[in-house]
Design a protein around this motif. Sequence first.
Motif, PDB file in Angstrom:
ATOM      1  N   ILE A 185      -5.381   7.379 112.025  1.00 57.05           N
ATOM      2  CA  ILE A 185      -6.796   7.105 111.918  1.00 57.05           C
ATOM      3  C   ILE A 185      -7.668   7.490 113.184  1.00 57.05           C
ATOM      4  N   PRO A 233      -2.800   3.744 115.759  1.00 54.53           N
ATOM      5  CA  PRO A 233      -2.550   3.280 114.469  1.00 54.53           C
ATOM      6  C   PRO A 233      -2.790   4.033 113.168  1.00 54.53           C
ATOM      7  N   SER A 234      -2.123   3.798 112.044  1.00 54.00           N
ATOM      8  CA  SER A 234      -2.582   4.725 110.871  1.00 54.00           C
ATOM      9  C   SER A 234      -2.373   3.772 109.720  1.00 54.00           C
ATOM     10  N   ASP A 235      -2.631   4.350 108.412  1.00 52.50           N
ATOM     11  CA  ASP A 235      -2.581   3.668 107.262  1.00 52.50           C
ATOM     12  C   ASP A 235      -1.945   4.614 106.254  1.00 52.50           C
ATOM     13  N   GLN A 236      -2.178   4.248 104.919  1.00 48.09           N
ATOM     14  CA  GLN A 236      -1.613   5.339 103.811  1.00 48.09           C
ATOM     15  C   GLN A 236      -2.225   6.520 103.969  1.00 48.09           C
ATOM     16  N   HIS A 237      -3.283   6.851 104.704  1.00 46.22           N
ATOM     17  CA  HIS A 237      -3.856   8.417 104.743  1.00 46.22           C
ATOM     18  C   HIS A 237      -3.180   8.845 106.136  1.00 46.22           C
ATOM     19  N   ASP A 278       1.883   8.606 115.571  1.00 45.87           N
ATOM     20  CA  ASP A 278       1.559   7.380 114.562  1.00 45.87           C
ATOM     21  C   ASP A 278       2.959   6.914 114.087  1.00 45.87           C
ATOM     22  N   HIS A 291       2.016   1.480  98.484  1.00 43.82           N
ATOM     23  CA  HIS A 291       1.259   2.490  98.300  1.00 43.82           C
ATOM     24  C   HIS A 291       2.029   3.646  97.424  1.00 43.82           C
ATOM     25  N   ALA A 302       2.839   8.535 103.783  1.00 41.49           N
ATOM     26  CA  ALA A 302       1.561   8.693 103.969  1.00 41.49           C
ATOM     27  C   ALA A 302       1.260  10.244 104.082  1.00 41.49           C
ATOM     28  N   THR A 341       6.687   6.424 105.817  1.00 45.47           N
ATOM     29  CA  THR A 341       5.739   5.965 105.165  1.00 45.47           C
ATOM     30  C   THR A 341       5.333   6.637 103.770  1.00 45.47           C
TER      31      THR A 341
END
Length: 425
Positions: A167, A160-164, A138, A348, A206, A204
């Motif tokens: 995904i 793909p990834s986000d603040q957690h 990621d 974040h 994350a 990040t």
Amino acid sequence: MNYARFLTAVSGARKPSPIRLLTELQQRSPPSLISLAGGAPNPNTFPFQSASIQVKNGQTITFDETAMKRALQYSASNGIPELLTWMKKLQKDLHNPPTCSYSYERGQMDMCVTTGSQEGLCKVFEMLVNPGDNVLLDAPTYSGTLAALQPLGCNIINVPSDQHGMIPAALKDVLSRWDPSEVHKPGSTAPRILYTIPNGGNPTGASMTAERKRDVYELARLYDMLIIEDDPYYFLQFEKPWAPTFLSMDVDGRIIRTDSFSKILSSGLRIGFVTGPKPLVDRIVLHIQASTMHTSTFTQLMVSQLLHSWGQEGFLTHIDGVIDFYRKQRDAMISSADRWLKDVAEWHAPSAGMFLWIKLKGIADTQQLIMEKALEKEVLLVPGGVFMINSGDPCPYVRAAFSLSTPEQIDEAFRRLSLLIKDAL
Ligand code: PMP
């Protein structure tokens, strides 16, 4: 698990060094053994005699002449026994890896000491990655990982990834190109390894939830992949209880975990650990035998003495102090970001680690801004592009570390950054 299918030809061809085997045998033998076998130099000729190291809590670590001779001598490639024993107990107590098919007792899991987790990671990649292989991670991700992976000529696929973090649904989608029932067929291009930084990701910030880890682990099972869990910020999780690790879920033996003492004891001493299935750790140790031989004996003894005198409780108390420091620094950085950057950037708040990943609004690529204009304003951050798989791709992010500057300096830096952004718009 058939580990042979994961090994590169180079890793598979590694053989134990006969001299190293003799050295290790000698170190386990009684003192009455007369060995003319080793190639060890005579430590009486070394200039260093003894050492005494003051610890901040008032303790002293002493190396008398005998200990010093050992500290200055070659030692086992997997690490000195007393440090490994201490760490294996810690790993077991923290992660309690499932015992059904994968336990210390059965000797199926193992650990080795590395010269920082970077050495471990680099050797893990060189053990597993062939030119042309598809590798999942990621991005944006740690530039040191890209530096170790990219020259191997693999094809890095972004999940793909986000603040957690990563995904799982996106991972499933990426993997849907391959049929799980065909991954063992000769010539299959299905990825065999997945890399991620599960806590306080660099850059990040994350952190992955336990649920996401469980879902990713299930996909790794379905496609028979190994997961490389690069977790140097594990001990820098600000909230308790700490998230369960991939290692704690590993019923199959498909997790290779890299730990680091860099953020909690010292980055310059260079101590890290690889934990994973014994057949894979053995391969890494063979690589160590042929390269660095072992992490500095002096360093290992110094750290081991400290850990044994602290005990696990003392170690975890020390960690609590480190966490308190970084939590306060994080809070200071977030309040300065709120003060200066609200209109010009987004972020974040990280729950672990030492980085804030900041998206600058209205700026397509931060490379030029940082490399050319930031120094004029006397503020420095890392342009986000260096963490992307294609470092030339435009990236609107910058990475800010809250580890080293005082809250006052952080506040002033963000004031300068806000001016820099406003000037650029
Ligand atoms: N992995 C990640 C994600 C990191 O951020 C770092 C340190 N910057 C490392 C590995 C390497 O750490 P070390 O070799 O000091 O243990």
